[in-house]
Design a protein around this motif. Structure first.
Motif, short mmCIF file in Angstrom:
data_model
loop_
_atom_site.label_atom_id
_atom_site.label_comp_id
_atom_site.label_asym_id
_atom_site.label_seq_id
_atom_site.Cartn_x
_atom_site.Cartn_y
_atom_site.Cartn_z
N ARG A 144 9.16 49.26 9.46
CA ARG A 144 9.52 47.29 9.91
C ARG A 144 11.18 48.12 9.40
N ILE A 145 11.23 46.56 9.96
CA ILE A 145 13.57 45.71 9.81
C ILE A 145 13.31 45.40 8.12
N LEU A 146 14.52 45.89 6.98
CA LEU A 146 14.76 44.80 6.81
C LEU A 146 16.30 44.00 6.52
N CYS A 147 15.95 42.89 6.87
CA CYS A 147 16.80 41.96 7.15
C CYS A 147 17.47 41.58 5.67
N PRO A 148 18.76 41.56 5.46
CA PRO A 148 19.47 40.23 4.08
C PRO A 148 18.91 39.59 4.40
N GLY A 149 18.57 38.94 2.50
CA GLY A 149 18.52 37.98 2.78
C GLY A 149 16.85 37.63 2.89
N HIS A 150 16.11 38.03 3.39
CA HIS A 150 14.41 38.27 3.78
C HIS A 150 13.85 39.47 2.64
#
Length: 223
Positions: A144-150
């Protein structure tokens, strides 16, 4: 993308969940990622993987350098061999343009071409940056992709290891909870694999970062 394909595909707006089949062979266990109503996209030789899991493509995209062009009257975009986009990235762009909200990529990891795996990770980053929830999976792992602020919450299930790496720039303000090696306000840089091979200690783990984009890999013990 204008002028790249041989036809304008007929694609519905606001697709809830799409599955992109890439070319790395898949096992039957991957059928668990298919849901009724999925919009199925096969990229080049990915149509063989779709057939192996009894999934009928709604759209086929490719330059067909890795498999013969299928003889079908269905939705198909034939791309030139000389182009900037990979077949998978072209498909991802089409889905973004049509408001797709979630994508699972199968047949996108491993195989003989490591550069294809890296290219697919970059395509996953592109999807995430366009607000698409994205998952890549094979029989050993999920990505998965870790998105900033999420913040990203992950279920323990049968996963043995949980790893986090920077995918674009450094990750700052990193927190990892529910894991053996917790982090708080940490910085992960591309030249030091601090986030590799963590483990669950609770039924859920939560990861977050303040800036940067990361890739999260869940791996089974037999991976």
């Amino acid at each position: 993308m204008e002028g790249m394909g041989t036809m304008t595909p007929q694609i519905p707006q606001g697709i809830s969940h799409a599955v992109i089949f890439c070319a790395v062979p898949v096992c039957q266990a991957m059928a668990e990622y298919l849901r009724p109503g999925d919009y199925i996209v096969a990229c080049d030789a990915g149509y063989r993987n779709a057939a192996a899991l009894n999934a009928v493509p709604d759209l086929i995209v490719g330059d067909f350098d890795s498999a013969p062009q299928p003889q079908t009257a269905g939705n198909m975009v034939v791309l030139p061999h000389v182009k900037d986009d990979t077949d998978t990235h072209y498909a991802a762009r089409i889905l973004c343009e049509h408001g797709c909200r979630s994508v699972t990529m199968l047949g996108a990891l491993g195989g003989a071409r490591m550069e294809h795996t890296l290219a697919n990770l970059h395509t996953a980053l592109y999807l995430a940056k366009h607000g698409v929830e994205v998952l890549l999976a094979d029989e050993h792992s999920e990505v998965r992709i870790l998105c900033p602020g999420h913040p990203l919450t992950l279920e323990r299930r049968d996963w043995a290891y949980l790893s986090l790496f920077p995918l674009e720039g450094s990750l700052t303000g990193v927190e990892e909870k529910g894991v053996f090696y917790p982090l708080k306000n940490a910085v992960l840089t591309p030249d030091y694999p601090l986030g590799v091979s963590n483990e669950f200690v609770e039924q859920q783990a939560t990861l977050s970062c303040q800036s940067g984009w990361g890739v999260v890999i869940l791996t089974r013990s037999d991976g």
